[in-house]
Design a protein around this motif. Structure first.
Motif, PDB file in Angstrom:
ATOM      1  N   ASP A 230       0.832  -1.207   0.000  1.00  0.00           N
ATOM      2  CA  ASP A 230       0.000   0.000   0.000  1.00  0.00           C
ATOM      3  C   ASP A 230       0.866   1.256   0.000  1.00  0.00           C
ATOM      4  O   ASP A 230       0.555   2.242  -0.685  1.00  0.00           O
ATOM      5  CB  ASP A 230      -0.930   0.007   1.216  1.00  0.00           C
ATOM      6  CG  ASP A 230      -2.041  -1.018   1.106  1.00  0.00           C
ATOM      7  OD1 ASP A 230      -2.300  -1.490  -0.019  1.00  0.00           O
ATOM      8  OD2 ASP A 230      -2.651  -1.345   2.142  1.00  0.00           O
ATOM      9  N   TRP A 231       1.938   1.250   0.777  1.00  0.00           N
ATOM     10  CA  TRP A 231       2.814   2.417   0.839  1.00  0.00           C
ATOM     11  C   TRP A 231       3.472   2.673  -0.513  1.00  0.00           C
ATOM     12  O   TRP A 231       3.565   3.826  -0.955  1.00  0.00           O
ATOM     13  CB  TRP A 231       3.871   2.206   1.915  1.00  0.00           C
ATOM     14  CG  TRP A 231       4.777   3.390   2.109  1.00  0.00           C
ATOM     15  CD1 TRP A 231       4.532   4.502   2.868  1.00  0.00           C
ATOM     16  CD2 TRP A 231       6.064   3.595   1.514  1.00  0.00           C
ATOM     17  NE1 TRP A 231       5.588   5.378   2.793  1.00  0.00           N
ATOM     18  CE2 TRP A 231       6.547   4.847   1.974  1.00  0.00           C
ATOM     19  CE3 TRP A 231       6.863   2.841   0.664  1.00  0.00           C
ATOM     20  CZ2 TRP A 231       7.784   5.358   1.596  1.00  0.00           C
ATOM     21  CZ3 TRP A 231       8.097   3.353   0.277  1.00  0.00           C
ATOM     22  CH2 TRP A 231       8.555   4.590   0.743  1.00  0.00           C
ATOM     23  N   LEU A 232       3.926   1.626  -1.174  1.00  0.00           N
ATOM     24  CA  LEU A 232       4.519   1.788  -2.502  1.00  0.00           C
ATOM     25  C   LEU A 232       3.498   2.364  -3.483  1.00  0.00           C
ATOM     26  O   LEU A 232       3.821   3.244  -4.295  1.00  0.00           O
ATOM     27  CB  LEU A 232       5.046   0.442  -3.011  1.00  0.00           C
ATOM     28  CG  LEU A 232       6.319  -0.077  -2.345  1.00  0.00           C
ATOM     29  CD1 LEU A 232       6.559  -1.537  -2.726  1.00  0.00           C
ATOM     30  CD2 LEU A 232       7.524   0.774  -2.738  1.00  0.00           C
ATOM     31  N   LEU A 233       2.259   1.879  -3.409  1.00  0.00           N
ATOM     32  CA  LEU A 233       1.213   2.385  -4.297  1.00  0.00           C
ATOM     33  C   LEU A 233       0.951   3.866  -4.019  1.00  0.00           C
ATOM     34  O   LEU A 233       0.749   4.658  -4.951  1.00  0.00           O
ATOM     35  CB  LEU A 233      -0.057   1.560  -4.090  1.00  0.00           C
ATOM     36  CG  LEU A 233      -1.035   1.441  -5.273  1.00  0.00           C
ATOM     37  CD1 LEU A 233      -0.336   0.935  -6.518  1.00  0.00           C
ATOM     38  CD2 LEU A 233      -2.190   0.530  -4.906  1.00  0.00           C
ATOM     39  N   ASP A 234       0.968   4.255  -2.746  1.00  0.00           N
ATOM     40  CA  ASP A 234       0.773   5.662  -2.398  1.00  0.00           C
ATOM     41  C   ASP A 234       1.920   6.525  -2.913  1.00  0.00           C
ATOM     42  O   ASP A 234       1.714   7.655  -3.369  1.00  0.00           O
ATOM     43  CB  ASP A 234       0.644   5.826  -0.884  1.00  0.00           C
ATOM     44  CG  ASP A 234      -0.643   5.241  -0.338  1.00  0.00           C
ATOM     45  OD1 ASP A 234      -1.569   4.990  -1.141  1.00  0.00           O
ATOM     46  OD2 ASP A 234      -0.731   5.026   0.885  1.00  0.00           O
ATOM     47  N   GLN A 235       3.145   6.011  -2.828  1.00  0.00           N
ATOM     48  CA  GLN A 235       4.295   6.772  -3.326  1.00  0.00           C
ATOM     49  C   GLN A 235       4.237   6.937  -4.844  1.00  0.00           C
ATOM     50  O   GLN A 235       4.617   7.977  -5.386  1.00  0.00           O
ATOM     51  CB  GLN A 235       5.600   6.080  -2.915  1.00  0.00           C
ATOM     52  CG  GLN A 235       5.835   6.032  -1.424  1.00  0.00           C
ATOM     53  CD  GLN A 235       5.804   7.416  -0.796  1.00  0.00           C
ATOM     54  OE1 GLN A 235       6.555   8.308  -1.203  1.00  0.00           O
ATOM     55  NE2 GLN A 235       4.944   7.610   0.187  1.00  0.00           N
ATOM     56  N   ILE A 236       3.760   5.915  -5.533  1.00  0.00           N
ATOM     57  CA  ILE A 236       3.574   6.019  -6.987  1.00  0.00           C
ATOM     58  C   ILE A 236       2.520   7.086  -7.283  1.00  0.00           C
ATOM     59  O   ILE A 236       2.683   7.925  -8.183  1.00  0.00           O
ATOM     60  CB  ILE A 236       3.152   4.661  -7.580  1.00  0.00           C
ATOM     61  CG1 ILE A 236       4.258   3.621  -7.380  1.00  0.00           C
ATOM     62  CG2 ILE A 236       2.828   4.788  -9.063  1.00  0.00           C
ATOM     63  CD1 ILE A 236       3.808   2.191  -7.663  1.00  0.00           C
ATOM     64  N   ALA A 237       1.422   7.064  -6.524  1.00  0.00           N
ATOM     65  CA  ALA A 237       0.336   8.030  -6.732  1.00  0.00           C
ATOM     66  C   ALA A 237       0.816   9.457  -6.493  1.00  0.00           C
ATOM     67  O   ALA A 237       0.379  10.390  -7.181  1.00  0.00           O
ATOM     68  CB  ALA A 237      -0.834   7.708  -5.814  1.00  0.00           C
ATOM     69  N   LEU A 238       1.719   9.660  -5.532  1.00  0.00           N
ATOM     70  CA  LEU A 238       2.236  10.997  -5.255  1.00  0.00           C
ATOM     71  C   LEU A 238       3.064  11.542  -6.417  1.00  0.00           C
ATOM     72  O   LEU A 238       3.321  12.753  -6.477  1.00  0.00           O
ATOM     73  CB  LEU A 238       3.095  10.980  -3.981  1.00  0.00           C
ATOM     74  CG  LEU A 238       2.334  10.936  -2.658  1.00  0.00           C
ATOM     75  CD1 LEU A 238       3.287  10.711  -1.495  1.00  0.00           C
ATOM     76  CD2 LEU A 238       1.536  12.217  -2.451  1.00  0.00           C
ATOM     77  N   ARG A 239       3.471  10.675  -7.322  1.00  0.00           N
ATOM     78  CA  ARG A 239       4.258  11.087  -8.487  1.00  0.00           C
ATOM     79  C   ARG A 239       3.453  10.982  -9.784  1.00  0.00           C
ATOM     80  O   ARG A 239       4.030  11.055 -10.864  1.00  0.00           O
ATOM     81  CB  ARG A 239       5.524  10.222  -8.570  1.00  0.00           C
ATOM     82  CG  ARG A 239       6.507  10.517  -7.438  1.00  0.00           C
ATOM     83  CD  ARG A 239       7.431   9.353  -7.146  1.00  0.00           C
ATOM     84  NE  ARG A 239       8.392   9.701  -6.109  1.00  0.00           N
ATOM     85  CZ  ARG A 239       8.123   9.679  -4.788  1.00  0.00           C
ATOM     86  NH1 ARG A 239       6.912   9.338  -4.372  1.00  0.00           N
ATOM     87  NH2 ARG A 239       9.040  10.019  -3.908  1.00  0.00           N
TER      88      ARG A 239
END
Length: 516
Positions: A230-239
């Protein structure tokens, strides 16, 4: 020792400290609501629940057992772990909670001369075998899941199962062969590498996507990896600019809650709890953004496009509307929201913003979010201003068109919140939050006025929901024609030109966006 899960005592830290110096609590930890938004989450500590961190919500935990000593605690953890829920190991020192991984306990026991090493190895082998047997089967998926689970929970002991643990586990499964053993070791090393990469300060979106594709298939069978996925997906979304625009449209306004936490919320002696309605809306927004991000970066472009089309970004207004300006003049929270947005924009464009300079994709996505958020915030404030301070209906307006004019407020609320019901939930939730006691010192002078304002908007909204009439384009056109066809007092009867104009209006095709 308790065999059944029990509710926690009011002061869990004190209660656990009273159990003795060598007391450990085994507790089930439920998933949190993550009320701080995307930027408020640090990289997860894989294998830990984070429940012992400062400010953690202890209502998420249910006590399963209290044990004494490392050996008994590890034995019970290995027995109780079901591979689905997170079972945390907690101790308390001077009133401070600390979370331990089973790997820490195993490593300490292994260096203890008084410990029975053979028994410990047998217990670890039994747990590792069970993690394989209870995982999804086929194409060696069970051993892959078991190896990843080992790395998550036991890497303080070893990155992958040592031969003394691996060999009896494979023998018990009837799969003692070199390829399977190599698979377990390789999976363990790959998982350790993924976990280590979480600590890197700067990651490109491409690297984050690669890691997410590696972790996501394992997370279904290894719940300890789910926070990492989930954290990786959120970091992708932030970019991702489109993901941030979607987030800007869907996230509720949490200005009051976030300001309280930054100001003196920690000094109140109690934890400020976000209201359930906005917490639910925030969770829905995050789930939707994650769904879009996963689809956009997994080759499902049509699914991603459908989500973007379902929640379009509102157009940016060149100036503040009258209702929005009135709402902001009377609502301290609305004024704070505008101020916070301006501060975020200034921080994003600051010359010393090294994070964004090092990651241009992050900068582009952040500016996209702020532009969309400004438009969405204006839309909400405009809708709330129309509710709390409705404009009087012009006396010259024909009677047939009065309900149409009133319905524009309903339409504006739906544009801002999605549905009238969702708007009601958001306002009731914010009102409930404002009335929490004790009120933070920094907003004691404004809380009463803010509450009155929310109550006023809610009253009009409730009337709109129960008595309001929804008008579509055909309804509005019919009422307009009826009003135009009726001669007004003191006005000459309609001429042939007027009748021709009315007929042309009735026959004219609808142009999207022009008649609304």
């Amino acid at each position: 020792m308790s065999e059944q899960p029990t509710h926690l005592p009011d002061d869990f830290r004190t209660w656990l400290a009273e159990r003795g110096q060598d007391a450990y609590a085994l507790v089930w930890v439920a998933k949190g609501s993550e009320p701080t938004g995307f930027e408020g989450t640090e990289a997860p500590r894989v294998g830990e629940s984070g429940i012992a961190l400062a400010g953690a919500d202890l209502s998420r935990i249910t006590s399963q057992d209290v044990t004494h000593g490392r050996a008994e605690t590890l034995r019970r953890w290995l027995q109780l772990d079901d591979g689905i829920r997170h079972l945390a190991i907690l101790t308390t020192e001077s009133g401070t909670l600390r979370e331990h991984t089973p790997g820490e306990l195993a490593a300490e026991l292994l260096h203890d001369p008084a410990n029975d090493e053979a028994r410990l190895t047998e217990q670890l082998a039994g747990w590792f075998y069970r993690r394989n047997a209870e995982a999804q089967q086929g194409l060696e998926l069970g051993w892959i899941a078991a190896a990843a689970a080992w790395t998550c929970h036991m890497r303080a002991l070893a990155s992958y199962p040592p031969p003394s643990v691996l060999t009896p586990s494979l023998e018990r499964a009837g799969e003692l062969d070199e390829p399977t053993a190599d698979l377990v070791v390789t999976t363990g090393l790959r998982t350790v590498d993924l976990i280590d990469r979480l600590e890197r300060p700067y990651r490109t979106r491409t690297e984050l996507i690669e890691d997410w594709h590696a972790v996501e298939p394992l997370a279904a069978d290894v719940p300890a990896l789910a926070p990492m996925a989930d954290w990786l997906l959120d970091q992708i979304a932030l970019r991702d600019a489109s993901a941030q625009q979607l987030r800007a449209v869907l996230e509720p306004d949490l200005t009051d809650y976030l300001r309280d936490r930054r100001a003196d919320g920690a000094l109140l002696g109690t934890t400020l709890v976000l209201d359930a309605a906005r917490a639910a809306h925030l969770a829905q927004a995050r789930d939707t953004v994650r769904a879009y991000t996963a689809a956009a970066h997994s080759g499902r472009e049509s699914e991603a496009r459908q989500l973007l089309d379902a929640f379009p970004v509102p157009a940016r207004d060149l100036s503040t509307s009258g209702p929005a300006a009135t709402w902001r003049e009377n609502s301290a929270t609305a004024a704070d929201a505008v101020e916070d947005l301006a501060a975020q924009r200034a921080a994003t464009g600051a010359e010393d913003s090294t994070d964004y300079l090092a990651d241009p994709e992050l900068l582009h996505a952040a500016t996209s979010y702020l532009a969309a958020r400004e438009a969405q915030l204006h839309l909400r404030h405009d809708a709330l201003g129309r509710l709390a301070f409705p404009a009087p209906i012009p006396r010259e307006l024909p009677e047939e068109l009065a309900p149409v004019a009133a319905a524009q407020t309903q339409r504006r609320v739906i544009e801002a919140f999605g549905t009238l019901e969702r708007a009601t939930e958001a306002l009731e939730g914010q009102l409930h939050y404002q009335l929490q006691q004790p009120v933070p010192a920094h907003r004691r002078a404004t809380t009463d006025a803010e509450s009155d304002l929310l109550n006023r908007a809610l009253g009009v909204l409730e009337h709109t929901r129960t008595d309001g009439v929804a008008f579509d384009e055909a309804d509005i056109r019919a009422r307009l024609q009826e009003a135009m066809a009726r001669p007004a007092a003191g006005r000459p009867a309609s001429t042939g030109h007027d009748e021709a104009h009315a007929q042309a209006l009735a026959a004219a095709p609808a142009v999207p966006g022009m008649d609304r």
